[in-house]
Each structure stands twice: as C-alpha cells, then as structure tokens.
Design a protein around this motif. Structure first.
Motif, short mmCIF file in Angstrom:
data_model
loop_
_atom_site.label_atom_id
_atom_site.label_comp_id
_atom_site.label_asym_id
_atom_site.label_seq_id
_atom_site.Cartn_x
_atom_site.Cartn_y
_atom_site.Cartn_z
N ILE A 256 42.89 48.64 36.03
CA ILE A 256 43.54 47.34 36.21
C ILE A 256 44.73 47.26 35.29
O ILE A 256 44.78 47.92 34.25
N LEU B 111 37.78 39.70 46.78
CA LEU B 111 38.02 40.16 48.14
C LEU B 111 36.79 40.90 48.65
O LEU B 111 36.29 41.81 47.99
N SER C 197 37.54 36.10 51.43
CA SER C 197 37.77 36.05 49.98
C SER C 197 37.17 34.76 49.43
O SER C 197 36.85 33.83 50.17
N GLU D 103 45.58 39.24 39.88
CA GLU D 103 46.80 38.46 39.96
C GLU D 103 46.59 37.14 40.73
O GLU D 103 47.10 36.09 40.35
N THR D 104 45.80 37.20 41.81
CA THR D 104 45.55 35.99 42.61
C THR D 104 44.26 35.28 42.23
O THR D 104 43.98 34.19 42.74
N ASN E 254 41.00 40.62 42.73
CA ASN E 254 42.45 40.70 42.63
C ASN E 254 42.83 39.80 41.47
O ASN E 254 42.83 38.58 41.58
N TYR F 273 34.36 44.89 40.22
CA TYR F 273 34.18 45.68 41.44
C TYR F 273 32.70 45.87 41.68
O TYR F 273 31.94 46.18 40.76
N ALA G 153 46.82 41.99 34.27
CA ALA G 153 45.52 41.49 34.73
C ALA G 153 44.56 41.34 33.56
O ALA G 153 43.81 40.37 33.49
#
Length: 250
Positions: free
Chosen positions: A4, A125, A132, A120-121, A118, A102, A8
């Motif tokens: 990552i 996912l 999501s 950044e967002t 994710n 993960y 992040a």
C-alpha cells in the motif's frame, strides 16, 4: 504481503488515531504474535476426522499475514478436491491490533473470492459481486476476528460472563455484525501430541442477527497464551463443524 502507498498509510494512521480513544484495551498491537496452530476438523453428522486445518500468523513490523488452510481427508477428499484457504493481510495498529486490508477465500478449484480496501476512497471492494461498502474503524474479517479476540485477551482478560465484544466483519461479499458474548469458563482436554492436557478456557459465542444465521463459538485457552483451542460453527439446523487444537508450533 500486500503493498500500500505511503499516502494510504498516512490516511489509515490518521483514522487509527481516532480509534485509540474509543478502544477498550489499549496497546493491543504488541499482543499480535506469530502463531502456528494445527486443528482436527470434525462434523456433528459425519463420523471421523474430515480434515486437518493449519493456521499461520506472521508479523513483520507493522504488517501481518494470516492464513488458514483446511485439507480434506478420506471420503471428504473424494467429494471436495483441493482445499479451503482463507487469507487475511493488513496492518498491526499499535493501539487496536489487527487492521485487515485484504481478505480472500478459495474453495478447491473455484476462483478466489477477494475483498480489499481502497485506502484512497476508504471503500471495501468485493470482487466477487462488484459491490463496495464504506470502510469502518475496527473492521475485521472472517479469520482475523478470531485472532483479534486473542490479542484482546492477552492485553486484558478481565472479562465477566455476559460481556460482549462487538465487531464489524467483512466477508467476501458484504460487511456484517458479529457480537461475541463471553458465555462461560470451561476446562477442555486436548491432545497436542504429547498426551492429553487439560486447559482452562473462556468460551465466546456470537449472537445471530437473523434466525438463519450461523453461530460461531470459540474457546480460548488461558494456559496456551489465549490461543484458540476450539472453533465451532453451527448452522440454523444445529449441524456443527468443529476445529479442535491438536498442535502448536512449526
């Protein structure tokens, strides 16, 4: 280990700092330890040992990798080729312990089902269904939740019967609730390869949200540094799949 970005990591670190004020047991990161456990897998409706399951945890700095592999034996191996594998990878937060980024499951030769953050967002996912969900503080997955409780007990095991450990848990398709309730203390007899040994345990059990939900029961052994000594998953019909500890160490 998963990779990552520095951005992040900074993002997660800033979120984690707000978590620390809310956690009930600080400093759990130091209680996440390397583990090598072997379990015998049985089913309430099928006689004999069905599989051997191995759990391996490795901590490297601020990251961890956890893998559970169940290899079918005998008649079951004829029905289910290959093995069931669960993988969890992420960060070890100094205050809060395991922070999965993960999670993956693979059953036999079927495609891998994955869930990942994710950063950044700030979305989880689910690659299996393309959906999501918002990333949440304290989020665990289906295998990390077992060892998060172990770290919690090493940090502070002063819990009373009836107390709860609520978690938000991601599977490969959704994020749901798991509320673990401390049901009782119980002595278990284990055979870890050197003859039978009696250990003192705390037994936790999940509270189903819906009538058809599975119930997860986990016995943690005080005499084995709060490692899980027995893991049971019972379906709505009362059928149970049980992992019983048969070995520690490599």
């Amino acid at each position: 280990m998963i990779k990552i970005s520095a951005a992040a990591l900074l993002s997660l670190s800033s979120v984690s700092s707000t978590w620390a004020a809310e956690t009930t047991c600080r400093g759990m990161g130091k209680q996440v330890i390397d583990s090598d456990l072997r379990f015998s897998l049985t089913h309430s409706q099928i006689p004999g040992e069905l599989a051997i399951s191995t759990h391996k945890m490795r901590v490297a700095g601020t990251q961890y990798k956890l893998e559970s592999t169940s290899q079918a034996k005998g008649f079951l191996a004829l029905l289910y080729s290959g093995q069931l594998t669960q993988k969890s990878e992420g960060l070890v937060d100094a205050q809060l312990g395991l922070t999965p980024l993960y999670y993956a499951e693979q059953r036999g030769k079927k495609p891998v089902a994955e869930s990942m953050l994710n950063a950044e967002t700030q979305q989880v996912l689910f690659k299996r269904n393309g959906e999501s969900a918002p990333y949440e503080k304290g989020l665990q997955d289906r295998i990390s939740m077992i060892y998060q409780i172990a770290a919690r007990l090493r940090c502070n095991a002063d819990l009373k019967t009836g107390e709860t450990l609520p978690m938000r848990v991601m599977s490969t398709g959704r994020v749901g609730n798991e509320v673990f309730v401390l049901k009782k203390t119980e002595d278990l007899t284990l055979d870890l390869g050197k003859g039978e040994r009696r250990v003192s345990t705390l037994q936790f059990e999940t509270k189903p949200e819906d009538a058809g939900d599975e119930v997860v029961r986990i016995w943690y052994a005080k005499d084995l540094n709060w490692q899980p000594a027995k893991i049971e998953i019972q379906d709505a019909d009362g059928k149970a799949l049980t992992q019983t500890l048969i070995g520690t160490g490599t």
